[in-house]
Structures are given as C-alpha cells and as structure tokens.
Motif scaffolding. Structure first.
Motif, short mmCIF file in Angstrom:
data_model
loop_
_atom_site.label_atom_id
_atom_site.label_comp_id
_atom_site.label_asym_id
_atom_site.label_seq_id
_atom_site.Cartn_x
_atom_site.Cartn_y
_atom_site.Cartn_z
N SER A 53 0.86 -1.19 0.00
CA SER A 53 0.00 0.00 0.00
C SER A 53 0.89 1.24 0.00
CB SER A 53 -0.93 0.00 1.20
OG SER A 53 -0.21 0.04 2.41
N LYS A 54 0.33 2.38 -0.24
CA LYS A 54 1.11 3.59 -0.44
C LYS A 54 1.55 4.23 0.88
CE LYS A 54 -1.28 4.75 -4.75
NZ LYS A 54 -2.17 5.73 -5.42
N TYR A 55 2.58 5.06 0.78
CA TYR A 55 3.04 5.90 1.87
C TYR A 55 2.80 7.36 1.47
CZ TYR A 55 5.64 1.67 3.10
OH TYR A 55 5.99 0.37 3.41
N TRP A 56 2.45 8.17 2.44
CA TRP A 56 2.29 9.59 2.16
C TRP A 56 3.20 10.38 3.11
CZ3 TRP A 56 0.99 12.55 -1.59
CH2 TRP A 56 0.88 13.92 -1.38
N ALA A 57 4.04 11.23 2.54
CA ALA A 57 4.95 12.07 3.33
C ALA A 57 4.70 13.52 2.97
CB ALA A 57 6.40 11.69 3.04
N GLU A 58 4.69 14.39 3.99
CA GLU A 58 4.33 15.79 3.76
C GLU A 58 4.95 16.68 4.83
OE1 GLU A 58 0.21 18.45 3.76
OE2 GLU A 58 0.15 16.37 3.10
N LYS A 59 5.36 17.87 4.42
CA LYS A 59 5.73 18.90 5.39
C LYS A 59 4.46 19.59 5.86
CE LYS A 59 8.87 22.77 6.20
NZ LYS A 59 9.94 23.63 5.63
N THR A 60 4.22 19.59 7.16
CA THR A 60 2.98 20.14 7.70
C THR A 60 3.13 21.63 7.99
OG1 THR A 60 3.67 19.30 9.87
CG2 THR A 60 2.13 17.96 8.62
N LYS A 61 2.02 22.28 8.29
CA LYS A 61 2.02 23.73 8.40
C LYS A 61 2.69 24.25 9.67
CE LYS A 61 -2.06 24.38 5.50
NZ LYS A 61 -3.45 24.90 5.40
N ASP A 62 3.03 23.35 10.60
CA ASP A 62 3.80 23.77 11.76
C ASP A 62 5.29 23.57 11.54
OD1 ASP A 62 3.83 21.04 11.73
OD2 ASP A 62 3.31 20.77 13.85
N ASN B 80 0.22 2.32 6.33
CA ASN B 80 -0.30 1.16 7.05
C ASN B 80 0.89 0.47 7.73
OD1 ASN B 80 -2.25 0.82 4.17
ND2 ASN B 80 -3.16 1.23 6.15
N PRO B 81 0.91 0.40 9.05
CA PRO B 81 2.15 0.02 9.77
C PRO B 81 2.33 -1.49 9.97
CG PRO B 81 0.50 0.71 11.34
CD PRO B 81 -0.12 0.87 9.99
N THR B 82 2.04 -2.28 8.93
CA THR B 82 2.33 -3.71 8.95
C THR B 82 2.89 -4.09 7.59
OG1 THR B 82 0.26 -4.62 8.06
CG2 THR B 82 0.26 -4.01 10.39
N THR B 83 3.38 -5.31 7.47
CA THR B 83 3.92 -5.75 6.19
C THR B 83 2.84 -6.25 5.25
OG1 THR B 83 4.33 -7.94 7.13
CG2 THR B 83 6.16 -6.37 7.15
N ARG B 84 1.67 -6.61 5.76
CA ARG B 84 0.62 -7.16 4.92
C ARG B 84 -0.73 -6.46 5.09
NH1 ARG B 84 1.34 -9.73 0.51
NH2 ARG B 84 -0.75 -10.53 0.76
N LEU B 85 -1.19 -6.34 6.32
CA LEU B 85 -2.52 -5.76 6.55
C LEU B 85 -2.55 -4.30 6.14
CD1 LEU B 85 -3.34 -7.26 10.07
CD2 LEU B 85 -4.05 -8.13 7.83
N ALA C 248 -2.08 4.96 9.83
CA ALA C 248 -1.36 5.54 10.97
C ALA C 248 -0.48 6.69 10.52
CB ALA C 248 -0.53 4.46 11.66
N ILE C 249 -0.09 7.51 11.48
CA ILE C 249 0.75 8.67 11.22
C ILE C 249 1.89 8.73 12.22
CG2 ILE C 249 -0.70 10.20 12.65
CD1 ILE C 249 -0.08 12.45 10.64
N ALA C 250 3.08 9.05 11.72
CA ALA C 250 4.24 9.35 12.57
C ALA C 250 4.71 10.75 12.20
CB ALA C 250 5.35 8.33 12.36
N THR C 251 5.33 11.44 13.13
CA THR C 251 5.75 12.83 12.89
C THR C 251 7.23 13.01 13.16
OG1 THR C 251 5.02 13.39 15.13
CG2 THR C 251 3.49 13.82 13.33
N SER C 252 7.78 14.07 12.57
CA SER C 252 9.21 14.35 12.67
C SER C 252 9.43 15.85 12.74
CB SER C 252 9.94 13.77 11.45
OG SER C 252 11.29 14.18 11.41
N GLU C 253 10.43 16.26 13.49
CA GLU C 253 10.79 17.67 13.54
C GLU C 253 11.82 18.05 12.47
OE1 GLU C 253 12.14 18.50 17.47
OE2 GLU C 253 10.16 18.29 18.38
N MET D 99 -8.74 -5.42 2.51
CA MET D 99 -9.49 -4.76 3.58
C MET D 99 -8.69 -3.59 4.13
SD MET D 99 -12.41 -6.39 4.31
CE MET D 99 -12.71 -6.11 6.05
N GLY D 100 -9.41 -2.56 4.61
CA GLY D 100 -8.77 -1.51 5.37
C GLY D 100 -8.70 -0.16 4.68
N PRO D 101 -8.34 0.89 5.45
CA PRO D 101 -8.09 2.24 4.89
C PRO D 101 -6.71 2.27 4.25
CG PRO D 101 -7.80 2.26 7.28
CD PRO D 101 -8.22 0.87 6.92
#
Length: 606
Positions: free
Chosen positions: A298-307, A315-320, A325-330, A357-359
């Motif tokens: 499934s796809k990954y989305w990476a973006e610089k946010t407004k803050d 999706n944080p598994t190898t299959r499902l 889910a979202i993780a953040t970075s400074e 199945m799934g989002p």
C-alpha cells in the motif's frame, strides 16, 4: 493478539523480492536512509492496531459504493472504488478516484470526480475520464498514481493514464490523458498529454482524443507544458508509462515527497523505497529502504505540515492495510509517535478480486496543489477498496490532552464537526452540530441508518487512574442503539454501557451485561460515569439523573490501569470487520436512530 515488527536493513533487503517492479534496483545498504522510525513499531490485529488516535481527527466518508441505488450523477453502480487523489483550488477540495464494476482492473474503469467546499459535505460524483472504445472494440482502463496539477497560470489540470486490461500500469498502455477542471465544476475537452510511443501508440491508433497541442486554448497548452516540465510531478508517472525515451529520471511506484529547509527533496515510494534529489527531480540519489518502517505494497504519504514539522502516513504492517497511521518528525528524517488516523474497519459489503481490507492507498495534497484554510493535514484514501474517505488531522499532531474540560458545543459551527473530538462519519451515519431550538442550545447529533456501519465520536482526555465523566443525552427513539465506552491507550474498554434497541439501559460488569433501567424517547437525561471512585480499584459507578442505576459498583470488563478516552457509538463494538462475502441489504437504509449529546465534562483526578 499482538505482534511486534522488528525491521532490520537485512530483513528489508530480503523482502525486496516481494516487489516485482523496477524499484528493486534502487535498494542499497546505505545505513542512514533519509527516513527513519525511531524505535520499534508494535501493532495488534485490531482495526486500530492498538494505537492511540491522533487527537481531533475527523474521518469523513465522501462516497459509499451502492449497486442498487447509486448516487453517482452518471448512474455508475460500481462497487470497486479506489486510489483517490486530492487538491484544493479556488475555495474547494477536488477529489477523483478510480471506479470499476466489481473487481480491480475491470473493464470499464473510468475515473470519477467530486468536490466540496468544507471537506465534509461532498457533491454527487460524476465521470471525469470516461471509458471509450479502441478501434478493435476493446476498452482501456484508467489508472492513476497522481492526478491534479495547479499550473503557474492558475489552471487546474487532472490527468489519468489509459492502460490495457488486465494490467493498466505495466507500460503497455496507450498514454496519459489530461483535461481542465473549471472553477464552476465543469470540465474542459479531453486530450492526450503523452503517448506510449515505445508501444506503438500514436494519434492514428489511440483514437478518441486529440493531442494537447491541438487545443485552441493557449492557456491550457501552457499549463500542460508546465506540468510536463515538472520532474517531481511527472516522476509519479513512470510506473504506467515505463518509456525509455529519457523523459523519466528514475523508476518507482507511487512517489510521495517533501522539501527540507536546505532545498533537498526526500521521496518515499511504494515498498518503503527512499530517494533524494538536490535538483527538483532532474536526478535522484538512491538511498535504500526507510529504516524501521514495514514494507507494505500500500502507499506511503509524506508531507511537510504547516507547523514546519513533517508527517508520514502509512499502514504500519507488512501485509494488513489497517489501521491508517501517522508518525511525525521535527527534522524530516527521524519519525516518532505512531498514532492511528483511521482506526475503524467495517465489513466489506461487496467481494471482488484484489479487494484488500482496510483504509489504504493514502494520498494528501501534493506540494503546489493548494492550501486549505487552517493548519489541518488533509488525507484521502479508500476503505476496503469500495468507499472513498477523507481525514482531517489537526496540526500539531498529538495523542494527549491535559486538564479538565466542558464541551457545550455553543462555539461550534452549525452542521459542522466538533473540534478536539475524534469523529468517524459514514454518509449514512452522519455526525454534526445542530441547533436543538431549545434552551439546551447547540448539541452534537449522531444519526444512523446504515445497515453495515455506525457513527462514532471520541473525546480524548488526560490519562489517569480515576476520572469523573458527566454529560447530557437525549435519545430520539427507544429502538436504536448507543454504546458508551471509556477506554485506555490501547483501546481496552474497562467501562461499557449501552442504551439498547429494547428501550433498556445496560452496563457491563466483568463481561456480563447488567440491567440499569429503561429510557424514554425525546427527553434529556443527565449521566455520570465515575471511573475508579476510590482511585485504587478497577471499578466504576453509573448514575442517571443523579441516581445509582446498578445494584452494586461494577468492576471493569477489560482490565486497564488508566483511562483516557470516552466514546459514543451508534452500534455494537467491532474489533475488526470481515470481507469476502456479499452482505444482503447492504444497499438499503434501515430505520434511522438519532442521539443528541451535550454538556460533556471530564474531570481527571490526580
């Protein structure tokens, strides 16, 4: 059940065999890829993965697949909907997605389009890129890894690739089409933007649409040429085109990228492959896999946010393909704090080939493709490859709140959604702020006439051992169902209460539903849930209109030392949905149930 994903670079390299794309050649043993998750990712098989939700996220259903009574303007009764794309232009959100009768890559597969002013209420979709016949009578399929482009002259273009059955993205297709989306919602003429000339396609045999240079609209032609010159935008086209004419600088699937302050661009592709570029995509540096992040098709989305921070959504598994889910970075490199964005998984209503199945297949608003009001992060994705959703994630992204609060919804906009609340809003089970036309003022309304799903709202509060919860509730009938949970960080539900379809109230004690009285329609009632009143035991008290309604204090059903969220849901709790079987009656609404909620106060005890 719980499993922990421990991902090393060695394991990632071995997993490269899972991908049959040319991405395999970009893998390297670089010990410091540009995207790293700091720690181990541990998720359960529950719909939410056992993750904390990102505070205040709104999940909003855009379109619900319906075979019997479709609401599509063109009458499409398709049950495979997938791969949505999102932009914001001239005060509106613009969204398109693939649509097929039953299965992935069915013929026909047109592209549908819808728009929204507020991201909550969406117009009925219409066809943006239609199916058409080739001279031999066959019909190509649309496919997309990207679509929208706001040109320097403020023209909004949409693109789609016309590929061939059964693999529209293997390089054998016809070419990429383009048309303009006008400010009034109408579309310009269809043109081809690129032909797959290495496969022998040209104006003579591609049929249907002329080449873009034949357009008499010079502004449209200029917009197309600006798009063709954008090597970051067009890098996302390689997978479908795969030409060797020098147009593409690298090979990969479903690129997502962001700029760092020094001008470097970080890109992540399908299967967690990463690359960087210092010259806006004219050349790429191969940097291997993202570190400590599951490889998922499934796809990954990476973006610089407004803050000025960064977000990575996947999706944080190898299959499902759940949860989303979202993780953040400074700094745009080291990511932490994995949270759930979409943690619901309804039953799949319509089976079909390759319908995971799934989002999944998440996309956001690409750099340059618009800037909605506010600081929120906007995402789009499909659920079960049959419904289209968007999510609004407040920025900065957080998992916790502090202190006491009182929500009376008077400052919320009518017909809008409540700030600070997490909302799950199917089209047939909408949540919104309404005026009660009484001294109660505005309230939060949950309605439900969906036979396969429910409305759900959650208020996250300060984590603690002991909490006093109070609110007002008005059921509008005695044959609907409302469940009320108090949960901990992992989604365990120590407190479970239900207003049932039989006009009764129940509370769960050690897993056993106990009677707690009856309720009437159309009357406000005051409710108190006292969680761990003694601060050192796993039990709760339940009061209606100031009176104890249980003959004894109830002990928790799920053992949890702390609690941090309150949930209202118009249906029975589900751990996760299932799929693969047709659900009878899924296309028809059921009798509506409605519940009003107001004056919610939560007071954590220290």
């Amino acid at each position: 059940m719980r499993h922990t994903l421990r991902i090393s670079l060695t394991a990632l390299a071995a997993t490269s065999l899972l991908s049959a794309t040319a991405c395999a050649q970009v893998y390297s043993t670089d010990p410091e890829p540009p995207i790293i998750y700091d720690g181990e990712i541990s998720v359960s098989t529950n719909a939410d993965g056992g993750l904390r939700p990102a505070v205040g996220t709104h999940n909003i259903q855009v379109y619900r697949a319906n075979r019997s009574e479709p609401e599509h303007l063109d009458g499409l009764d398709h049950t495979y909907l997938h791969a949505p794309m999102l932009a914001y232009w001239r005060g509106k959100f613009h969204l398109d997605y693939l649509s097929a009768p039953v299965n992935e890559h069915d013929s026909p597969t047109p592209t549908s389009y819808t728009s929204s002013v507020d991201g909550i209420h969406w117009d009925a979709p219409t066809t943006l890129f239609p199916a058409y016949e080739l001279p031999d009578g066959s019909r190509p399929l649309t496919h997309q890894r990207t679509s929208f482009f706001i040109a320097p002259n403020d023209r909004l273009l949409a693109t789609a690739f016309y590929g061939l059955y059964p693999r529209p993205n293997d390089g054998s297709g016809i070419g990429r089409a383009v048309r303009e989306v006008k400010a009034d919602g109408s579309f310009g003429p269809l043109y081809f933007l690129r032909y797959n000339s290495q496969e022998g396609w040209d104006p003579a045999n591609a049929a249907a649409f002329p080449f873009y240079t034949e357009s008499p609209d010079k502004g449209f032609v200029a917009a197309c040429e600006a798009l063709l010159a954008d090597k970051l935008q067009t890098a996302q086209w390689w997978e479908e085109d795969r030409s060797e004419d020098g147009f593409y600088r690298e090979k990969g699937k479903a690129l997502s990228y962001y700029h760092l302050p020094d001008g470097k661009v970080v890109g992540i592709w399908k299967n967690a492959v990463t690359m960087t570029t210092d010259d806006e995509g004219e050349s790429w540096i191969r940097t291997g896999f993202a570190k400590n992040i599951p490889i998922n098709s499934s796809k990954y989305w990476a973006e610089k946010t407004k803050d000025s921070n960064y977000a990575l959504v996947f999706n944080p598994t190898t299959r499902l393909r759940h949860p989303l889910a979202i993780a953040t970075s400074e700094d745009g490199k080291t990511y932490r704090n994995l949270l759930s964005v979409h943690g619901e998984l309804p039953d799949q209503r319509f089976p079909g080939l390759y319908k995971n199945m799934g989002p999944q297949y998440v996309r956001g608003i690409l750099e340059g493709n618009g800037n909605p009001p506010g600081d929120d992060l906007w995402l789009t994705y499909s659920v079960n490859k049959e419904d289209i959703w968007v999510s609004r994630v407040p920025v900065p992204v957080s998992h916790s709140t502090a202190g006491s609060f009182f929500d009376d919804f008077e400052d919320s906009s009518e017909n809008g959604l409540p700030s600070f609340w997490n909302v799950y809003r199917p089209l047939w089970a909408p949540t919104q702020i309404v005026d009660t036309n009484s001294k109660q003022g505005r309230a939060l309304r949950l309605s439900d006439e969906d036979p396969c799903d429910y409305a759900s709202v959650t208020r996250i509060f300060e984590e603690g051992r002991s909490t006093m919860i109070r609110f007002k509730l008005r059921p509008e009938q005695t044959d609907g169902r409302l469940e009320i949970d108090v949960a901990n960080a992992e989604g365990l539900r120590p407190v479970q209460i239900a207003f049932t379809e039989n006009g009764t109230v129940e509370a769960r004690h050690e897993g056993i539903w106990k009677p707690a009285g009856t309720y009437e329609a159309g009357k406000w009632i005051d409710i108190e849930i006292d969680v761990n009143p003694d601060n050192n035991t796993e039990r709760f008290q339940f009061r209606i209109n100031g009176e104890e309604v249980l003959y004894r204090i109830a002990y928790f059903s799920d053992l949890a030392r702390t609690a941090e969220r309150l949930t209202f849901r118009t249906g029975e709790y589900r751990r996760r949905g299932s799929g693969g079987h047709e659900i009878p009656g899924a296309d028809l609404k059921v009798k509506k149930s409605t519940f009003l909620i107001d004056d919610v106060s939560i007071e954590p005890r220290k």
